[in-house]
Design a protein around this motif. Structure first.
Motif, PDB file in Angstrom:
ATOM      1  N   GLN A  77     -44.769 -11.265  51.261  1.00  0.00           N
ATOM      2  CA  GLN A  77     -45.242 -10.189  52.304  1.00  0.00           C
ATOM      3  C   GLN A  77     -44.564  -8.638  50.851  1.00  0.00           C
ATOM      4  O   GLN A  77     -43.516  -8.819  50.705  1.00  0.00           O
ATOM      5  CB  GLN A  77     -44.106  -9.707  53.457  1.00  0.00           C
ATOM      6  CG  GLN A  77     -44.840 -10.962  54.354  1.00  0.00           C
ATOM      7  CD  GLN A  77     -46.091 -10.999  55.329  1.00  0.00           C
ATOM      8  OE1 GLN A  77     -46.740 -10.261  55.433  1.00  0.00           O
ATOM      9  NE2 GLN A  77     -47.032 -11.806  54.870  1.00  0.00           N
ATOM     10  N   LEU A  78     -45.199  -7.883  50.833  1.00  0.00           N
ATOM     11  CA  LEU A  78     -45.189  -6.596  50.083  1.00  0.00           C
ATOM     12  C   LEU A  78     -43.785  -7.216  50.522  1.00  0.00           C
ATOM     13  O   LEU A  78     -42.508  -6.219  49.844  1.00  0.00           O
ATOM     14  CB  LEU A  78     -46.059  -5.507  50.050  1.00  0.00           C
ATOM     15  CG  LEU A  78     -45.849  -4.368  49.141  1.00  0.00           C
ATOM     16  CD1 LEU A  78     -45.591  -4.587  48.144  1.00  0.00           C
ATOM     17  CD2 LEU A  78     -46.414  -3.474  49.428  1.00  0.00           C
ATOM     18  N   ARG A 115     -44.160  -6.514  43.127  1.00  0.00           N
ATOM     19  CA  ARG A 115     -43.531  -6.394  43.892  1.00  0.00           C
ATOM     20  C   ARG A 115     -42.076  -5.492  44.551  1.00  0.00           C
ATOM     21  O   ARG A 115     -41.203  -4.788  44.382  1.00  0.00           O
ATOM     22  CB  ARG A 115     -43.827  -7.238  44.371  1.00  0.00           C
ATOM     23  CG  ARG A 115     -42.770  -7.544  46.775  1.00  0.00           C
ATOM     24  CD  ARG A 115     -43.521  -8.715  47.038  1.00  0.00           C
ATOM     25  NE  ARG A 115     -42.438  -9.080  48.121  1.00  0.00           N
ATOM     26  CZ  ARG A 115     -40.983  -9.096  48.149  1.00  0.00           C
ATOM     27  NH1 ARG A 115     -40.270  -9.486  46.591  1.00  0.00           N
ATOM     28  NH2 ARG A 115     -40.800  -9.265  49.143  1.00  0.00           N
ATOM     29  N   CYS A 155     -48.817 -10.052  49.183  1.00  0.00           N
ATOM     30  CA  CYS A 155     -49.582  -9.559  48.231  1.00  0.00           C
ATOM     31  C   CYS A 155     -49.109 -10.912  46.710  1.00  0.00           C
ATOM     32  O   CYS A 155     -48.075 -10.744  46.122  1.00  0.00           O
ATOM     33  CB  CYS A 155     -48.767  -7.877  47.440  1.00  0.00           C
ATOM     34  SG  CYS A 155     -46.831  -8.686  47.172  1.00  0.00           S
ATOM     35  N   GLY A 209     -51.290  -8.064  54.472  1.00  0.00           N
ATOM     36  CA  GLY A 209     -49.298  -8.213  53.845  1.00  0.00           C
ATOM     37  C   GLY A 209     -49.170  -8.658  52.302  1.00  0.00           C
ATOM     38  O   GLY A 209     -48.217  -8.478  52.021  1.00  0.00           O
ATOM     39  N   MET A 250     -52.545  -5.765  47.867  1.00  0.00           N
ATOM     40  CA  MET A 250     -52.480  -7.153  49.373  1.00  0.00           C
ATOM     41  C   MET A 250     -53.394  -7.524  50.021  1.00  0.00           C
ATOM     42  O   MET A 250     -54.399  -6.785  49.780  1.00  0.00           O
ATOM     43  CB  MET A 250     -51.171  -5.966  49.951  1.00  0.00           C
ATOM     44  CG  MET A 250     -51.653  -4.856  50.112  1.00  0.00           C
ATOM     45  SD  MET A 250     -49.980  -3.629  51.057  1.00  0.00           S
ATOM     46  CE  MET A 250     -49.524  -4.598  52.390  1.00  0.00           C
ATOM     47  N   THR A 251     -53.196  -8.730  50.588  1.00  0.00           N
ATOM     48  CA  THR A 251     -54.648  -8.542  51.820  1.00  0.00           C
ATOM     49  C   THR A 251     -54.167  -7.547  52.932  1.00  0.00           C
ATOM     50  O   THR A 251     -52.946  -7.377  53.664  1.00  0.00           O
ATOM     51  CB  THR A 251     -54.030  -9.967  51.737  1.00  0.00           C
ATOM     52  OG1 THR A 251     -52.655 -10.761  52.701  1.00  0.00           O
ATOM     53  CG2 THR A 251     -54.243 -11.061  50.556  1.00  0.00           C
TER      54      THR A 251
END
Length: 190
Positions: free
Chosen positions: A150-151, A121, A16, A14, A10-11
């Motif tokens: 977002q994850l 995810r 993914c 957050g 992930m970044t």
């Protein structure tokens, strides 16, 4: 007893999405080793179809050692795919799940020594809600995506995690290893 491991990139913000990060040789090598030590990896349809990219690397190696070796590792690990729309899978090491996610994971976890990776995810979210994840391996890349999935989007219940270790890569990516904190009956505020 098997161990269910949620492993995801992930970044920093957050997101993914594999297109938002650029894994280097060291990161590929890390995941190659993780796959070699796994007894199975669970994918949803979308992630499975994305991972099929690695089959083309097997057929036409790139010459980049880390990518080519990762392709071999991902080819060998058994993959269980959860999909309501795929009629079948044609990757030799992949099968469509025949049971629910919960039933499949509980059955795999009962087998001795099993390391079950979760690489999608949506499956991570579902297993988190079912309290069936034993360890999170969250690799956070030094990138702010600014947009994307977002994850932990749509998670509405609080989950406490305990940091057990970290691993830093030369690229600045860091894996945070977490275990879910088990609620203890009778404790107020857990």
């Amino acid at each position: 007893m098997g161990k269910v491991i949620a492993a995801i990139n992930m970044t920093l913000d957050g997101v993914c999405d594999h297109t938002k990060v650029s894994p280097d040789d060291e990161v590929h090598h890390h995941y190659e080793n993780l796959l070699r030590d796994a007894d199975a990896i669970l994918y949803g349809r979308i992630t499975y179809q994305l991972m099929e990219f690695w089959r083309s690397i097997l057929e036409n190696p790139t010459g980049n050692r880390s990518m080519d070796e990762f392709a071999v590792a991902i080819d060998h690990v058994p993959k269980i795919v959860f999909s309501r729309t795929l009629p079948d899978v044609d990757w030799k090491s992949a099968t469509l799940a025949k049971r629910s996610l919960e039933e499949e994971v509980l059955a795999l976890a009962q087998q001795p020594g099993k390391r079950i990776l979760v690489g999608s995810r949506s499956l991570i979210i579902d297993l988190l809600r079912l309290n069936l994840i034993d360890e999170f391996q969250l690799m956070i890349h030094p990138v702010i995506a600014g947009e994307g999935m977002q994850l932990f989007e749509n998670m509405h219940a609080r989950k406490s995690l305990k940091l057990t270790q970290t691993k830093t890569f030369d690229s600045g990516a860091i894996i945070h290893y977490y275990e879910p904190v088990k609620k203890q009956s009778g404790n107020v505020g857990s």
